[in-house]
Design a protein around this motif. Structure first.
Motif, PDB file in Angstrom:
ATOM      1  N   ASN A   1     -26.244 -68.449  -4.336  1.00 39.61           N
ATOM      2  CA  ASN A   1     -25.580 -67.512  -4.455  1.00 39.61           C
ATOM      3  C   ASN A   1     -25.929 -65.767  -5.002  1.00 39.61           C
ATOM      4  OD1 ASN A   1     -24.262 -69.834  -5.844  1.00 39.61           O
ATOM      5  ND2 ASN A   1     -26.050 -70.239  -6.827  1.00 39.61           N
ATOM      6  N   ALA A   2     -27.544 -65.546  -4.564  1.00 40.49           N
ATOM      7  CA  ALA A   2     -27.839 -64.384  -4.677  1.00 40.49           C
ATOM      8  C   ALA A   2     -26.854 -63.426  -3.244  1.00 40.49           C
ATOM      9  CB  ALA A   2     -28.751 -63.873  -4.535  1.00 40.49           C
ATOM     10  N   ALA A   3     -26.623 -64.223  -2.201  1.00 40.21           N
ATOM     11  CA  ALA A   3     -26.444 -63.797  -1.483  1.00 40.21           C
ATOM     12  C   ALA A   3     -24.346 -63.524  -1.449  1.00 40.21           C
ATOM     13  CB  ALA A   3     -26.619 -64.535   0.338  1.00 40.21           C
ATOM     14  N   PHE A   4     -24.025 -64.721  -1.931  1.00 40.86           N
ATOM     15  CA  PHE A   4     -22.511 -64.433  -1.841  1.00 40.86           C
ATOM     16  C   PHE A   4     -22.129 -63.214  -3.244  1.00 40.86           C
ATOM     17  CE2 PHE A   4     -22.805 -69.380  -1.073  1.00 40.86           C
ATOM     18  CZ  PHE A   4     -21.989 -69.300  -0.136  1.00 40.86           C
ATOM     19  N   ARG A   5     -23.318 -63.434  -4.232  1.00 44.16           N
ATOM     20  CA  ARG A   5     -22.940 -62.302  -4.720  1.00 44.16           C
ATOM     21  C   ARG A   5     -22.594 -60.710  -3.916  1.00 44.16           C
ATOM     22  NH1 ARG A   5     -25.762 -65.326  -8.838  1.00 44.16           N
ATOM     23  NH2 ARG A   5     -27.672 -63.767  -7.748  1.00 44.16           N
ATOM     24  N   SER A   6     -23.742 -60.426  -3.265  1.00 42.75           N
ATOM     25  CA  SER A   6     -24.005 -59.405  -2.233  1.00 42.75           C
ATOM     26  C   SER A   6     -23.267 -59.437  -1.557  1.00 42.75           C
ATOM     27  CB  SER A   6     -25.625 -59.592  -2.299  1.00 42.75           C
ATOM     28  OG  SER A   6     -26.058 -58.700  -1.109  1.00 42.75           O
ATOM     29  N   LEU A   7     -22.727 -59.894  -1.049  1.00 44.00           N
ATOM     30  CA  LEU A   7     -21.487 -59.675   0.189  1.00 44.00           C
ATOM     31  C   LEU A   7     -20.054 -60.125  -0.423  1.00 44.00           C
ATOM     32  CD1 LEU A   7     -22.553 -62.101   2.380  1.00 44.00           C
ATOM     33  CD2 LEU A   7     -23.085 -59.711   2.461  1.00 44.00           C
ATOM     34  N   GLY A   8     -20.022 -59.693  -1.969  1.00 46.14           N
ATOM     35  CA  GLY A   8     -18.933 -60.099  -2.506  1.00 46.14           C
ATOM     36  C   GLY A   8     -17.313 -61.203  -2.344  1.00 46.14           C
ATOM     37  N   MET A   9     -18.529 -62.214  -1.964  1.00 42.64           N
ATOM     38  CA  MET A   9     -18.227 -63.521  -1.750  1.00 42.64           C
ATOM     39  C   MET A   9     -17.112 -63.546  -2.901  1.00 42.64           C
ATOM     40  SD  MET A   9     -19.587 -63.987   2.273  1.00 42.64           S
ATOM     41  CE  MET A   9     -19.140 -65.850   2.220  1.00 42.64           C
ATOM     42  N   ASP A  10     -16.126 -64.917  -2.728  1.00 41.63           N
ATOM     43  CA  ASP A  10     -15.848 -65.771  -3.645  1.00 41.63           C
ATOM     44  C   ASP A  10     -16.080 -66.867  -3.323  1.00 41.63           C
ATOM     45  OD1 ASP A  10     -15.065 -66.654  -6.239  1.00 41.63           O
ATOM     46  OD2 ASP A  10     -12.687 -66.288  -5.509  1.00 41.63           O
ATOM     47  N   TRP A  11     -17.020 -66.927  -3.141  1.00 43.49           N
ATOM     48  CA  TRP A  11     -18.038 -68.404  -3.047  1.00 43.49           C
ATOM     49  C   TRP A  11     -19.514 -69.070  -4.128  1.00 43.49           C
ATOM     50  CZ3 TRP A  11     -18.472 -70.838   2.309  1.00 43.49           C
ATOM     51  CH2 TRP A  11     -16.911 -70.585   2.766  1.00 43.49           C
ATOM     52  N   ILE A  12     -19.154 -70.238  -3.951  1.00 42.09           N
ATOM     53  CA  ILE A  12     -20.773 -70.867  -5.076  1.00 42.09           C
ATOM     54  C   ILE A  12     -21.147 -72.089  -4.274  1.00 42.09           C
ATOM     55  CG2 ILE A  12     -19.037 -72.556  -6.767  1.00 42.09           C
ATOM     56  CD1 ILE A  12     -20.406 -71.409  -9.143  1.00 42.09           C
ATOM     57  N   TYR A  13     -22.368 -72.033  -5.081  1.00 40.12           N
ATOM     58  CA  TYR A  13     -23.491 -73.064  -4.146  1.00 40.12           C
ATOM     59  C   TYR A  13     -24.016 -73.695  -5.574  1.00 40.12           C
ATOM     60  CZ  TYR A  13     -26.924 -75.007  -0.872  1.00 40.12           C
ATOM     61  OH  TYR A  13     -28.110 -75.776  -0.429  1.00 40.12           O
ATOM     62  N   VAL A  14     -23.554 -75.103  -5.844  1.00 38.71           N
ATOM     63  CA  VAL A  14     -24.093 -75.624  -6.422  1.00 38.71           C
ATOM     64  C   VAL A  14     -24.942 -76.942  -6.362  1.00 38.71           C
ATOM     65  CG1 VAL A  14     -22.405 -74.915  -8.328  1.00 38.71           C
ATOM     66  CG2 VAL A  14     -21.939 -77.071  -6.959  1.00 38.71           C
ATOM     67  N   PRO A  15     -25.588 -77.680  -7.136  1.00 37.95           N
ATOM     68  CA  PRO A  15     -26.598 -78.778  -6.772  1.00 37.95           C
ATOM     69  C   PRO A  15     -25.969 -80.127  -7.275  1.00 37.95           C
ATOM     70  CG  PRO A  15     -26.860 -78.128  -8.700  1.00 37.95           C
ATOM     71  CD  PRO A  15     -26.054 -76.899  -7.931  1.00 37.95           C
TER      72      PRO A  15
END
Length: 283
Positions: free
Chosen positions: A26-40
């Motif tokens: 999620n840190a990587a998605f935020r850094s790249l400005g991507m509308d993605w999410i990672y969940v358990p």
């Protein structure tokens, strides 16, 4: 903000309370400005088939696969990437237009972590454990020129099956046995890899399978446990003037490859590493 356009990835296993993969992805998605999410996605073994079908139906982009599903999930995959098929274990799924594709990024993660400090080619390797991560590492190191590999497991039969699989698929004759062989095996090893959960949070004070008294100077000691950062095993390695390799390196590098598989983009490694360290230092 999560919307109907947000693309979903995650991790599937049981239990999942210890996993730090959501934090780094999620840190990587935020850094790249991507509308993605990672969940358990906690999934018990008896629900594995239904979980894979459900994730496919829901349009999830992909998931990591962890204990205890890395080998069992093979039954529910449509297309297995060459390396994963050879290893017989999967840790990454990509859902591609209804097709479930399986990959193994543990193998490249293990190799990259080790090659930061040593050369695998010509090395004598001792692997503790014989599960999915151990399989990935053993096959990868055999292919990359390790001179010999010894696999020791609490249940020697599982170590034997892994060694036989390597012989059948690679023509590589690995040694195997139970933990009673640890003392003699460590003496002749250049690289020690512990794929077991010994020392993992919250059992951080559990005695490791190998102590400083068995290690020798220059031995590379790679602990797959990443929480805590400095496990008892790695502290023992420091005491013996061995070379410790944190489980964070393996976690990072397998995650980087999974990120590429799902998104087609290179993630910011430094951002992922900083996110992990902030959480681990806080704990």
């Amino acid at each position: 903000m999560i919307t109907g356009k947000t693309r979903v990835t995650g991790i599937m296993g049981h239990p999942l309370g210890h996993s730090l993969s959501p934090i780094m992805h999620n840190a990587a998605f935020r850094s790249l400005g991507m509308d993605w999410i990672y969940v358990p996605f906690p999934v018990k073994p008896e629900n594995l088939k239904a979980a894979v079908e459900g994730l496919r139906a829901l349009g999830v982009e992909g998931v990591n696969v962890t204990i205890p599903h890395k080998e069992a999930v093979l039954e529910y995959i449509d297309d297995i990437h060459g390396t994963a098929a050879l290893i017989g274990a999967v840790n990454t799924l990509k859902f591609d237009d209804g097709t479930v594709r399986g990959y193994n990024t543990d193998a490249s993660g293990c190799l990259r972590a080790l090659e930061e400090v040593t050369s695998v080619e010509g090395s004598s390797v001792l692997i503790l454990g014989a599960g999915g991560a151990a399989r990935a590492c053993a096959f990868q190191l055999a292919e990359k020129g390790a001179s010999d590999i010894t696999i020791l497991n609490r249940t020697p039969e599982k170590a034997r099956l892994l060694a036989e699989d390597m012989a059948d698929k690679l023509g590589f004759e690995a040694s195997y046995g139970g933990y009673e062989l640890i003392q003699g095996s460590v003496k002749s090893a250049d690289i020690l890899i512990d794929t077991t959960p010994v020392g993992m949070h919250p059992h951080t004070d559990d005695r490791p399978l190998v102590g400083a008294e068995l290690m020798h100077e220059g031995l590379v000691v790679h602990d797959f446990v990443y929480n805590p950062q400095r496990t008892v095993l790695l502290r023992e390695a420091e005491r013996a003037s061995a070379i410790p390799v944190s489980g964070i390196r393996m976690l990072l590098y397998q995650g980087v490859e999974a990120f590429r598989i799902w998104t087609g983009r290179d993630p910011p490694l430094d951002v992922m590493e900083d996110a992990l360290k902030r959480v681990l230092n806080r704990d």
